[in-house]
Design an enzyme around this catalytic site. Structure first.
Site, PDB file in Angstrom:
ATOM      1  N   ASP A  18       4.232   8.397  -0.404  1.00 53.71           N
ATOM      2  CA  ASP A  18       5.187   7.485   0.222  1.00 53.71           C
ATOM      3  C   ASP A  18       6.204   8.215   1.093  1.00 53.71           C
ATOM      4  O   ASP A  18       6.558   9.361   0.815  1.00 53.71           O
ATOM      5  CB  ASP A  18       5.920   6.718  -0.898  1.00 53.71           C
ATOM      6  CG  ASP A  18       6.668   5.519  -0.371  1.00 53.71           C
ATOM      7  OD1 ASP A  18       6.421   5.101   0.782  1.00 53.71           O
ATOM      8  OD2 ASP A  18       7.513   4.988  -1.112  1.00 53.71           O
ATOM      9  N   ASN A  66      -1.250  -3.376   2.434  1.00 52.99           N
ATOM     10  CA  ASN A  66      -0.970  -2.662   3.682  1.00 52.99           C
ATOM     11  C   ASN A  66      -1.578  -3.312   4.935  1.00 52.99           C
ATOM     12  O   ASN A  66      -1.196  -2.976   6.057  1.00 52.99           O
ATOM     13  CB  ASN A  66      -1.405  -1.191   3.592  1.00 52.99           C
ATOM     14  CG  ASN A  66      -0.486  -0.336   2.732  1.00 52.99           C
ATOM     15  OD1 ASN A  66      -0.903   0.656   2.133  1.00 52.99           O
ATOM     16  ND2 ASN A  66       0.788  -0.696   2.648  1.00 52.99           N
TER      17      ASN A  66
HETATM   18  C1  FPP Z   1       3.294   5.156   2.606  1.00 51.11           C
HETATM   19  O1  FPP Z   1       4.351   5.523   3.464  1.00 51.11           O
HETATM   20  C2  FPP Z   1       2.045   5.651   3.137  1.00 51.11           C
HETATM   21  C3  FPP Z   1       0.977   4.890   3.523  1.00 51.11           C
HETATM   22  C4  FPP Z   1       0.962   3.419   3.446  1.00 51.11           C
HETATM   23  C5  FPP Z   1      -0.236   5.517   4.095  1.00 51.11           C
HETATM   24  C6  FPP Z   1      -0.664   6.824   3.488  1.00 51.11           C
HETATM   25  C7  FPP Z   1      -1.636   7.466   4.384  1.00 51.11           C
HETATM   26  C8  FPP Z   1      -1.771   8.798   4.583  1.00 51.11           C
HETATM   27  C9  FPP Z   1      -0.996   9.813   3.844  1.00 51.11           C
HETATM   28  C10 FPP Z   1      -2.716   9.340   5.592  1.00 51.11           C
HETATM   29  C11 FPP Z   1      -4.112   8.800   5.627  1.00 51.11           C
HETATM   30  C12 FPP Z   1      -4.919   9.024   4.440  1.00 51.11           C
HETATM   31  C13 FPP Z   1      -5.962   9.865   4.272  1.00 51.11           C
HETATM   32  C14 FPP Z   1      -6.813   9.718   3.080  1.00 51.11           C
HETATM   33  C15 FPP Z   1      -6.290  10.957   5.200  1.00 51.11           C
HETATM   34  P1  FPP Z   1       5.151   4.389   4.221  1.00 51.11           P
HETATM   35  O2  FPP Z   1       4.517   4.155   5.533  1.00 51.11           O
HETATM   36  O3  FPP Z   1       5.244   3.174   3.352  1.00 51.11           O
HETATM   37  O4  FPP Z   1       6.540   5.068   4.393  1.00 51.11           O
HETATM   38  P2  FPP Z   1       7.958   4.363   4.412  1.00 51.11           P
HETATM   39  O5  FPP Z   1       8.154   3.782   3.047  1.00 51.11           O
HETATM   40  O6  FPP Z   1       8.880   5.480   4.718  1.00 51.11           O
HETATM   41  O7  FPP Z   1       7.924   3.322   5.486  1.00 51.11           O
END
Ligand code: FPP
Length: 239
Positions: A18, A66
């Site tokens: 996250d 998501n």
């Molecule tokens: C949460 O941060 C993260 C996600 C919803 C996506 C996670 C994806 C990756 C780490 C990369 C792709 C995956 C692979 C397997 C290569 P957020 O966007 O909710 O962050 P925020 O809370 O700061 O908005």
């Protein structure tokens, strides 16, 4: 750091990756750049956990919720996943012992991704090192509903007496069937929730919440989480 072999008794770590969005925002960049950096962190942490001798690592990469994000952001996460799989094929050699599996409803993904996922699961299934479960289009409630449905179908077909349904049977119908439950779940970024991640499997997990955004998460942060874990006293409901 030989913590795990030295008797921490830890086999499975779950990580909620996250804070990518906030990482990008802090730099005035579009959110997708945060995911790109997050994907790099993911690679480094996989490598590190494998080196430590961990048996299972489950990462939350895309939840069933998501899809509600802007299309451009969803597409960029799909692209990063595709890139990750392509790279895993490119660098496959005898030294790569990591087994990659997907947990979640991959049927909703593009044909290309579904095909790549099937190929990498197949290519790596005989490997003997760490298993990485990539939770993609994953939701813990959805996982439980699917398990309930499968058991109900068996009961309806007369193959199962509903009175015989027990915890083990339910576990056996989850995506993580046959794997130990996570000992430790790490959530960076300062949020302190499970957000529908491994809700059944986390019944006795230790939680470590850390004030670092996922793109900034390093092996040293993982060491720190292990250190906190090692000081906890797990009692499983006993005294
Ligand atoms: C949460 O941060 C993260 C996600 C919803 C996506 C996670 C994806 C990756 C780490 C990369 C792709 C995956 C692979 C397997 C290569 P957020 O966007 O909710 O962050 P925020 O809370 O700061 O908005």
């Amino acid at each position: 750091m030989d913590n795990m072999r030295a008797g921490l008794g830890l086999q499975h770590i779950g990580i909620i990756m996250d804070g990518n969005g906030r990482w990008a925002k802090k730099r005035g960049l579009p959110r997708k750049y945060g995911h790109r950096e997050g994907a790099k962190t993911f690679r480094r942490i996989v490598e590190y956990c494998d080196k430590l001798g961990l048996r299972y690592l489950t990462v939350y990469a895309f939840s069933t919720e998501n899809w509600k994000r802007p299309e451009d952001e969803v597409n960029s996460i799909m692209q990063l996943l595709e890139q990750y799989i392509d790279e895993a094929f490119e660098r496959q050699d005898e030294n790569d012992t990591v087994r990659t599996r997907f947990i979640g409803d991959v049927s909703a993904l593009s044909e290309t991704l579904k095909e790549k996922i099937a190929r990498i699961e197949q290519m790596s299934q005989g490997r003997t090192g760490m298993t990485v479960n990539v939770a993609f289009n994953y939701g813990g409630r959805d996982e439980l509903v699917r398990a309930a449905r499968q058991l109900a179908i068996q009961a309806q077909q007369g193959k199962l007496d509903p009175q015989q349904i027990n915890e083990q049977m339910l576990s056996d119908h989850l995506y993580t069937s046959g794997q130990p439950d996570p000992d430790l779940i790490i959530r960076p970024s300062g949020e302190e929730r499970l957000s529908n991640f491994l809700i059944w499997q986390a019944a006795y997990s230790e939680f470590v919440f850390m004030d670092v955004l996922w793109p900034d998460f390093t092996p040293a942060h993982l060491d720190q989480a292990l250190e906190i874990f090692s000081r906890r006293n797990r009692r499983y409901g006993q005294v």
